[in-house]
Design a protein around this motif. Structure first.
Motif, PDB file in Angstrom:
ATOM      1  N   LEU A  27     -10.872  51.157  -8.815  1.00  0.00           N
ATOM      2  CA  LEU A  27     -12.154  51.062  -9.516  1.00  0.00           C
ATOM      3  C   LEU A  27     -11.932  50.693 -10.983  1.00  0.00           C
ATOM      4  CD1 LEU A  27     -14.017  54.185  -8.046  1.00  0.00           C
ATOM      5  CD2 LEU A  27     -14.523  51.775  -7.577  1.00  0.00           C
ATOM      6  N   GLN A  28     -10.969  51.358 -11.599  1.00  0.00           N
ATOM      7  CA  GLN A  28     -10.659  51.102 -13.007  1.00  0.00           C
ATOM      8  C   GLN A  28     -10.182  49.667 -13.195  1.00  0.00           C
ATOM      9  OE1 GLN A  28      -7.596  53.646 -14.656  1.00  0.00           O
ATOM     10  NE2 GLN A  28      -8.725  53.757 -16.582  1.00  0.00           N
ATOM     11  N   HIS A  29      -9.368  49.158 -12.277  1.00  0.00           N
ATOM     12  CA  HIS A  29      -8.870  47.786 -12.329  1.00  0.00           C
ATOM     13  C   HIS A  29     -10.021  46.785 -12.363  1.00  0.00           C
ATOM     14  CE1 HIS A  29      -6.590  44.160 -11.348  1.00  0.00           C
ATOM     15  NE2 HIS A  29      -7.435  43.964 -10.343  1.00  0.00           N
ATOM     16  N   PHE A  30     -11.096  47.074 -11.644  1.00  0.00           N
ATOM     17  CA  PHE A  30     -12.259  46.185 -11.601  1.00  0.00           C
ATOM     18  C   PHE A  30     -13.228  46.448 -12.745  1.00  0.00           C
ATOM     19  CE2 PHE A  30     -11.030  45.616  -7.090  1.00  0.00           C
ATOM     20  CZ  PHE A  30     -11.033  44.237  -7.054  1.00  0.00           C
ATOM     21  N   GLY A  31     -12.871  47.379 -13.638  1.00  0.00           N
ATOM     22  CA  GLY A  31     -13.739  47.680 -14.768  1.00  0.00           C
ATOM     23  C   GLY A  31     -14.923  48.559 -14.401  1.00  0.00           C
ATOM     24  N   LEU A  32     -14.810  49.264 -13.301  1.00  0.00           N
ATOM     25  CA  LEU A  32     -15.882  50.145 -12.841  1.00  0.00           C
ATOM     26  C   LEU A  32     -15.595  51.585 -13.239  1.00  0.00           C
ATOM     27  CD1 LEU A  32     -16.301  48.642  -9.266  1.00  0.00           C
ATOM     28  CD2 LEU A  32     -17.767  48.256 -11.256  1.00  0.00           C
ATOM     29  N   PRO A  33     -16.618  52.415 -13.317  1.00  0.00           N
ATOM     30  CA  PRO A  33     -16.391  53.831 -13.622  1.00  0.00           C
ATOM     31  C   PRO A  33     -15.464  54.461 -12.584  1.00  0.00           C
ATOM     32  CG  PRO A  33     -18.740  53.315 -13.666  1.00  0.00           C
ATOM     33  CD  PRO A  33     -18.035  52.101 -13.136  1.00  0.00           C
ATOM     34  N   SER A  34     -14.527  55.264 -13.056  1.00  0.00           N
ATOM     35  CA  SER A  34     -13.554  55.856 -12.129  1.00  0.00           C
ATOM     36  C   SER A  34     -13.323  57.337 -12.376  1.00  0.00           C
ATOM     37  CB  SER A  34     -12.223  55.109 -12.248  1.00  0.00           C
ATOM     38  OG  SER A  34     -11.721  55.202 -13.574  1.00  0.00           O
ATOM     39  N   ALA A  35     -14.159  57.938 -13.219  1.00  0.00           N
ATOM     40  CA  ALA A  35     -13.994  59.361 -13.519  1.00  0.00           C
ATOM     41  C   ALA A  35     -14.442  60.202 -12.327  1.00  0.00           C
ATOM     42  CB  ALA A  35     -14.805  59.734 -14.751  1.00  0.00           C
ATOM     43  N   PRO A  36     -13.734  61.320 -12.104  1.00  0.00           N
ATOM     44  CA  PRO A  36     -14.144  62.221 -11.029  1.00  0.00           C
ATOM     45  C   PRO A  36     -15.577  62.710 -11.294  1.00  0.00           C
ATOM     46  CG  PRO A  36     -11.985  62.818 -11.868  1.00  0.00           C
ATOM     47  CD  PRO A  36     -12.544  61.781 -12.786  1.00  0.00           C
ATOM     48  N   PRO A  37     -16.346  62.936 -10.286  1.00  0.00           N
ATOM     49  CA  PRO A  37     -16.066  62.889  -8.859  1.00  0.00           C
ATOM     50  C   PRO A  37     -16.433  61.546  -8.206  1.00  0.00           C
ATOM     51  CG  PRO A  37     -18.180  63.935  -9.147  1.00  0.00           C
ATOM     52  CD  PRO A  37     -17.670  63.560 -10.528  1.00  0.00           C
ATOM     53  N   LEU A  38     -16.686  60.499  -9.009  1.00  0.00           N
ATOM     54  CA  LEU A  38     -17.182  59.237  -8.454  1.00  0.00           C
ATOM     55  C   LEU A  38     -16.291  58.650  -7.355  1.00  0.00           C
ATOM     56  CD1 LEU A  38     -19.468  57.196  -8.508  1.00  0.00           C
ATOM     57  CD2 LEU A  38     -18.191  55.936 -10.245  1.00  0.00           C
ATOM     58  N   PRO A  39     -14.975  58.539  -7.541  1.00  0.00           N
ATOM     59  CA  PRO A  39     -14.156  57.989  -6.438  1.00  0.00           C
ATOM     60  C   PRO A  39     -14.274  58.803  -5.153  1.00  0.00           C
ATOM     61  CG  PRO A  39     -12.903  58.009  -8.472  1.00  0.00           C
ATOM     62  CD  PRO A  39     -14.162  58.791  -8.737  1.00  0.00           C
ATOM     63  N   LEU A  40     -14.322  60.111  -5.275  1.00  0.00           N
ATOM     64  CA  LEU A  40     -14.473  60.980  -4.108  1.00  0.00           C
ATOM     65  C   LEU A  40     -15.823  60.735  -3.428  1.00  0.00           C
ATOM     66  CD1 LEU A  40     -13.583  63.368  -2.308  1.00  0.00           C
ATOM     67  CD2 LEU A  40     -14.642  64.879  -3.997  1.00  0.00           C
ATOM     68  N   LEU A  41     -16.876  60.653  -4.216  1.00  0.00           N
ATOM     69  CA  LEU A  41     -18.207  60.431  -3.649  1.00  0.00           C
ATOM     70  C   LEU A  41     -18.314  59.070  -2.969  1.00  0.00           C
ATOM     71  CD1 LEU A  41     -20.428  61.942  -6.503  1.00  0.00           C
ATOM     72  CD2 LEU A  41     -19.912  62.944  -4.261  1.00  0.00           C
ATOM     73  N   LEU A  42     -17.773  58.031  -3.591  1.00  0.00           N
ATOM     74  CA  LEU A  42     -17.826  56.694  -2.998  1.00  0.00           C
ATOM     75  C   LEU A  42     -17.001  56.611  -1.718  1.00  0.00           C
ATOM     76  CD1 LEU A  42     -17.618  54.410  -6.169  1.00  0.00           C
ATOM     77  CD2 LEU A  42     -19.614  54.795  -4.688  1.00  0.00           C
ATOM     78  N   ALA A  43     -15.818  57.216  -1.729  1.00  0.00           N
ATOM     79  CA  ALA A  43     -14.970  57.210  -0.521  1.00  0.00           C
ATOM     80  C   ALA A  43     -15.639  57.996   0.605  1.00  0.00           C
ATOM     81  CB  ALA A  43     -13.597  57.794  -0.845  1.00  0.00           C
ATOM     82  N   ALA A  44     -16.235  59.128   0.274  1.00  0.00           N
ATOM     83  CA  ALA A  44     -16.940  59.919   1.289  1.00  0.00           C
ATOM     84  C   ALA A  44     -18.149  59.152   1.815  1.00  0.00           C
ATOM     85  CB  ALA A  44     -17.374  61.264   0.695  1.00  0.00           C
ATOM     86  N   LEU A  45     -18.868  58.484   0.924  1.00  0.00           N
ATOM     87  CA  LEU A  45     -20.027  57.697   1.339  1.00  0.00           C
ATOM     88  C   LEU A  45     -19.612  56.578   2.289  1.00  0.00           C
ATOM     89  CD1 LEU A  45     -23.068  57.080   1.045  1.00  0.00           C
ATOM     90  CD2 LEU A  45     -22.462  55.623  -0.899  1.00  0.00           C
ATOM     91  N   GLN A  46     -18.553  55.855   1.953  1.00  0.00           N
ATOM     92  CA  GLN A  46     -18.088  54.772   2.818  1.00  0.00           C
ATOM     93  C   GLN A  46     -17.678  55.318   4.185  1.00  0.00           C
ATOM     94  OE1 GLN A  46     -14.662  52.547   1.424  1.00  0.00           O
ATOM     95  NE2 GLN A  46     -15.246  50.774   2.627  1.00  0.00           N
ATOM     96  N   THR A  47     -17.025  56.437   4.211  1.00  0.00           N
ATOM     97  CA  THR A  47     -16.585  57.057   5.458  1.00  0.00           C
ATOM     98  C   THR A  47     -17.785  57.474   6.310  1.00  0.00           C
ATOM     99  OG1 THR A  47     -14.566  57.852   4.383  1.00  0.00           O
ATOM    100  CG2 THR A  47     -15.212  58.946   6.428  1.00  0.00           C
TER     101      THR A  47
END
Length: 149
Positions: free
Chosen positions: A53-73
């Motif tokens: 996410l950070q590589h693409f310039g997107l917000p990457s602070a917790p809990p966002l990666p966890l929420l997005l990964a859970a949402l995709q799942t």
């Protein structure tokens, strides 16, 4: 009578086709979510996903990666089993739309990091959202139970 028989046969093959489409669309999305969420299937896990996410310039602070990964799942699982299918497929298509947008600069071919593969799955999820889940789904079972069938 022939027209009725043809429409019944068509409804059965349509539902079977929607089942295959849902299983493919949700089934291909699910391991990507699990890879981000749990590191399964060679995925990056939460820390690696945050770095992506950070590589693409997107917000990457917790809990966002966890929420997005859970949402995709969860969305992948919901599409596969046909639960709240239209909403889940639209959510999945949106998720994939972001992936397409992030890879536009890489061109068309997925082998070069382009949009070909995510666009295919975006269109598959959009097709599910438009067509609905079919008879062989949790939604159909839920509707049948609600109507006493």
């Amino acid at each position: 009578m022939v027209a009725h028989t043809a429409s019944v046969a068509h409804a059965g093959t349509t539902s079977a086709g929607l089942l295959v489409l849902r299983l493919a669309a949700g089934g291909f999305l699910l391991p990507h979510g699990l890879g981000k969420l749990l590191g399964w299937f060679g995925g990056p896990g939460i820390a690696g996903f945050a770095a992506e996410l950070q590589h693409f310039g997107l917000p990457s602070a917790p809990p966002l990666p966890l929420l997005l990964a859970a949402l995709q799942t969860v969305l992948g699982l919901m599409v596969a089993v046909g639960a709240f299918t239209r909403i889940a497929a639209l959510g999945s298509a949106t998720f994939l739309g972001v992936t397409v947008a992030l890879n536009l600069s890489h061109g068309w071919y997925w082998m070069h990091g382009g949009i070909e593969y995510p666009l295919l799955w975006l269109l598959a999820h959009l097709s599910v959202a438009l067509a609905g889940p079919g008879r062989l789904s949790m939604d159909a079972t839920r509707r049948g139970m609600a109507h006493g069938r």
